[in-house]
Structure formats: structure tokens, C-alpha cells
Design an enzyme around this catalytic site. Structure first.
Site, PDB file in Angstrom:
ATOM      1  N   GLU A 238       0.874  -1.177   0.000  1.00 25.30           N
ATOM      2  CA  GLU A 238       0.000   0.000   0.000  1.00 25.30           C
ATOM      3  C   GLU A 238       0.909   1.223   0.000  1.00 25.30           C
ATOM      4  O   GLU A 238       1.528   1.553   1.009  1.00 25.30           O
ATOM      5  CB  GLU A 238      -0.922  -0.003   1.222  1.00 25.30           C
ATOM      6  CG  GLU A 238      -1.892  -1.184   1.226  1.00 25.30           C
ATOM      7  CD  GLU A 238      -2.911  -1.105   2.339  1.00 25.30           C
ATOM      8  OE1 GLU A 238      -3.209   0.025   2.803  1.00 25.30           O
ATOM      9  OE2 GLU A 238      -3.406  -2.156   2.758  1.00 25.30           O
ATOM     10  N   CYS A 272      -1.610   9.260   2.448  1.00 23.94           N
ATOM     11  CA  CYS A 272      -1.467   8.685   1.109  1.00 23.94           C
ATOM     12  C   CYS A 272      -2.630   9.076   0.207  1.00 23.94           C
ATOM     13  O   CYS A 272      -2.482   9.143  -1.009  1.00 23.94           O
ATOM     14  CB  CYS A 272      -1.354   7.158   1.194  1.00 23.94           C
ATOM     15  SG  CYS A 272      -2.727   6.362   2.045  1.00 23.94           S
TER      16      CYS A 272
END
Length: 477
Positions: A238, A272
Site C-alpha cells: 500500500e 497517502c
């Protein structure tokens, strides 16, 4: 700050040492891995309902920890304003509750009895990988850790948790809550590791699966280490994002502006899925930019331990310098910075404070529109159509989330336009009229340089287990 033997956490707001952790050597790590593997063999035999019950007790144990001490501790580690920490803890508990609520249905045997022929019985069982190595980031250390650690443990795995050197105390609290809830101490272990020791664990034959959350560079290093390991090791990555938003001409501007400011500036843009580039239809561009800039100018950048602060430092002086350079490079290339530096006098060349910034007259030749910033900076670009917005949103090496802002409540055609746009965007999650959010019922995933794999939702359990097919021929005459 790290050396060959230890790491020291430096508080971003005052550059003072906070805590130091000593690294184990390879012999110690080998023993910890063997303990984890043995403990996992026993743990996987615990009834699923009991593992789920322990998960709920973990929530109770963590509830006991939350409060001013924990909030200040996290602020001192990574710099988020103390008044904004409670939301992460609420999010941890919410995600934990959802993942526990679907654990039994997600992990139970998949029966095929409706299609079994007479004399046959078939089913698919979900079995744990074994030892799972979780490498967690610093920016949301509780939220990101819960995504993989809780379902891994409930599914019957043992977990080795490596936190960022910036947030070691968060991981230690996490493990303490699990152990107090009834998880055996060797089933959940916190490991503070150097990069070379991290590679050692990734490559170790007793590690069955690796879950990494962090930068693209970090993900590439984990992938290389896994490829070089004997056999074939599962890896979930991720990674970063350069998440776009598109404001259509019928968007509710007051609502949209406020949401997109928060989506870009919360946690100093260190998420993110933070909004890092905004494309605004030319019919509302000027009004949008004016309203957006007005809100950003009101942020209070300062000491994150003080309740009145709404924007804290970024994680390090090095990060601050990199962000400031990206902004100055854009300005040198023709961008205009709309937030005056004098509004934020706390910013100095050798501290970790970065002034929030709004850039216009930007384009895709500039790094600020193409490479992850991970700071309180956003570029806003004018577009003339949905088609132009789609092309620009897809023109990125990343693909984590994207958001579309349009008046779907009052105009069914706008909802249909959103659905048509969403079909053309290369990204893991697409939002309508919201951003910078994880729904635990939905799979969290990315494409391109945003990574590979999935967490949360039932598919998060699929990633942390493997299917085992059982085929029984009962009658043999």
C-alpha cells in the site's frame, strides 16, 4: 535518526529526542521468528469465535488507553496537532468493530453442497498464511496498523509488527492491548529494525506473507527483498498517491471548497490519499480559487501540543526541505503561490514547519502536479470539460483515490455523469462529494505506483489467508 545498533525518535516540532530503541541482532530475530511460528501453530487451532471475542476484548483494552496521555504521545512522535488525534483513535475502533463483525462470514468455509453430486461433498476453507510481517508507516500509525494486524490475527496468523522509527510507541501500545486481551505474546511481537534487518525478516523462510504500507521507494525495496528470498513469498504493498479532485460547474461550492481544503491540509497533507491536485471547471474556477485561498489563510501553524494549533509541522526537517523545494521549483517554472509567506513566520530553513500553500498556473510539467508532495500544498488547474479533467486525472504514475464534486442530489444527470467519469478513471477508490476517507466495508486498494493488494472489507481477509479446497468422495461403491 538511526545508526547500526539503534534508532532515536526526534519530535518534529522541537527536534528534541523522544525515545530510543535498540535493534536486536540476527540471532535474536531468528529466535523470535521461531517463537512466532510455534505460537501460530497453536493459535490457528483456537476456535474462530474465540479469536473474534479476543478481538473485541482488544477494543476494550484500547478504549482504556485513549485519552490525553495517548494523544500527546502521538503528537510528540509525529507532529499532528493534539486536538486532531482523537479522530484517529475513533477510526481505529470503528474499523476494528467492522472487521470483527464480518470475520465469521469472511473466514467460514465456503460450502458447495447445493451443487454437489450424490456421494460427494466439497468446500473451500480459508486457512492462515502462518507468520505475517507487517511494516507500518508513521503518518497514521494506529489506523494503518489496524487494517492488517487485526484481521491477520483473527484469521489465525502470528504477526511481527515493525513500526516506523518515528512512531515506535504506537506499535508498543497496540501489542500491549492485544496481549492484555488474550493474544499470546509470541503471536503479536513488535520489532524495531534497521533497513538491513527488515530485509532479513522479509527474506526469512519462516515469514509467509509481508504487508507493507509506505512510500514507493520503500515498497520497491520490500519487493526486491521478497523476490530474492527462497521460494515465492506473498507481498501486499500500500503505497503513495497523488490524488486528484475534479470540481464540475454545478458543484455546491461552499461545501466543496471546505471539504477539499481539509482533504489537502489535514495532518499537514501527510496522507497517502490526501488531495494533492484539483481540477476546476472554468465556469467556477475563479470563485473556487478565491474561496479556497481564504480558508487556507486562516490555518494556525504552530506547536502541535497546543490546543489552538490547526496545522503542525511535517515529520522531519528533511521532509520540509523537500516540500519547500517542490513549491519553489513550481514557482520558478511559472506557477503562482497564493499564500503569503509572512502569514506563517514560524517557518524557518532548519525547522520542520511548512506553510500551507495554494499554487495556480500549474501544469503537468511540474513535479508538484506529478510527484507525491506529502505536505500541506495543493495545485489547482483550470479545465474546460469533463474529458479534459479525466485525461489530466489519469495522467499520473499513481492511482489510489480520486474525487468528483457535482450536484447529484438535485440533478440525476450529474450522478450519471459521475458514474460515467468513474468508469474512465484508473484508480482504486472513487468518491462522489467526499475525499480522504476509508470506509472499512470497501476494499482499500490502488493501481500503478499506488501499490498492489487490498486491505479492509471481506477482501482484506482474503489477502491474509489462502484458500484450501476440500474434495470428498464419500461413496466408493
Amino acid at each position: 535518526m538511526t545508526n547500526a545498533q539503534s534508532q532515536t525518535t526526534i519530535s518534529p516540532h522541537n527536534q528534541a529526542p523522544l525515545c530510543t530503541r535498540i535493534y536486536p541482532d540476527e540471532a535474536e530475530l531468528s529466535e523470535k521468528l521461531q517463537n512466532a511460528a510455534r505460537a501460530q501453530e497453536a493459535w490457528k487451532k483456537i476456535d474462530l469465535k474465540e479469536r473474534i471475542a479476543i478481538g473485541y476484548r482488544f477494543m476494550e483494552e484500547f478504549e482504556k488507553m485513549k485519552g490525553d496521555e495517548l494523544y500527546l504521545e502521538l503528537t510528540q512522535q509525529m507532529g499532528r496537532p493534539v486536538g486532531q488525534v482523537a479522530g484517529e483513535i475513533r477510526g481505529l475502533l470503528s474499523r476494528a468493530e467492522y472487521m470483527l463483525s464480518i470475520a465469521e462470514s469472511s473466514l467460514s468455509d465456503v460450502s458447495l453442497k447445493d451443487t454437489d453430486a450424490p456421494g460427494f461433498r466439497r468446500f473451500i476453507r480459508r486457512v492462515p498464511h502462518g507468520v505475517v510481517f507487517v511494516i507500518a508507516p508513521w503518518n497514521f500509525p494506529y489506523l494503518t496498523t489496524i487494517n492488517s494486524v487485526l484481521p491477520a490475527i483473527v484469521a489465525g496468523n502470528a504477526v511481527l509488527l515493525k513500526p516506523s522509527p518515528q512512531t515506535p510507541l504506537a506499535a508498543e501500545r497496540f501489542a500491549t492491548a492485544f496481549i492484555n486481551a488474550g493474544v499470546p505474546k509470541d503471536v503479536i511481537q513488535v520489532l524495531h529494525l534497521s533497513p538491513s534487518l527488515t530485509s532479513y525478516i522479509v527474506q526469512h523462510p519462516l515469514v509467509d506473507f509481508v504487508s507493507f504500507t509506505g512510500s514507493v521507494v520503500g515498497g520497491q525495496a520490500v519487493e526486491r527483498a521478497a523476490v530474492e528470498a527462497p521460494g515465492f513469498k506473498g507481498v501486499a504493498l500500500e503505497l503513495g498517491g497523488k490524488d486528484p479532485a475534479y470540481v464540475r460547474p454545478d458543484a455546491n461550492l461552499d461545501y466543496t471548497i471546505a471539504e477539499l481544503v481539509d482533504g489537502a491540509m489535514f495532518n499537514s497533507g501527510q496522507s497517502c490519499c490526501a488531495v494533492e491536485r484539483i481540477y476546476v471547471h472554468e465556469l467556477v474556477y475563479d470563485k473556487f480559487v478565491e474561496g479556497y485561498t481564504d480558508i487556507v489563510k486562516k490555518y494556525k501553524l504552530g506547536d502541535p501540543t497546543k490546543p489552538e494549533t490547526t496545522l503542525g509541522p511535517v515529520v522531519s526537517v528533511a521532509s520540509a526541505k523537500r516540500i519547500r523545494k517542490q513549491v519553489s521549483d513550481a514557482v520558478d517554472a511559472g506557477a503562482r503561490a497564493l499564500i503569503p509567506a509572512e502569514l506563517f513566520p514560524i517557518v524557518q530553513p532548519n525547522n520542520a514547519y511548512v506553510a500551507p500553500q495554494v499554487l495556480v498556473d500549474v501544469n503537468h510539467t511540474m513535479d508538484v502536479m506529478m510527484e507525491e508532495t506529502f505536505g500541506p500544498v495543493v495545485g489547482i488547474q483550470r479545465v474546460s470539460s469533463d474529458e479534459e479533467a479525466i485525461r489530466l486525472m489519469n495522467d499520473s504514475p499513481y492511482g489510489l483515490t480520486a474525487s468528483i464534486w457535482t450536484n447529484a442530489a438535485e440533478n440525476p444527470e450529474s450522478e450519471e455523469a459521475f458514474l460515467q467519469i468513474s468508469e474512465q478513471l484508473n484508480t482504486g477508490t472513487i468518491f462522489l462529494n467526499r475525499c480522504d476517507y476509508l470506509d472499512p466495508a470497501l476494499s482499500w486498494t490502488g493501481v500503478k505506483n499506488s501499490g498492489r493488494g487490498v486491505s479492509l472489507s471481506k477482501f482484506g481477509y482474503d489477502q491474509l489467508t489462502r484458500p484450501k479446497s476440500i474434495h470428498m468422495k464419500i461413496k466408493t461403491n
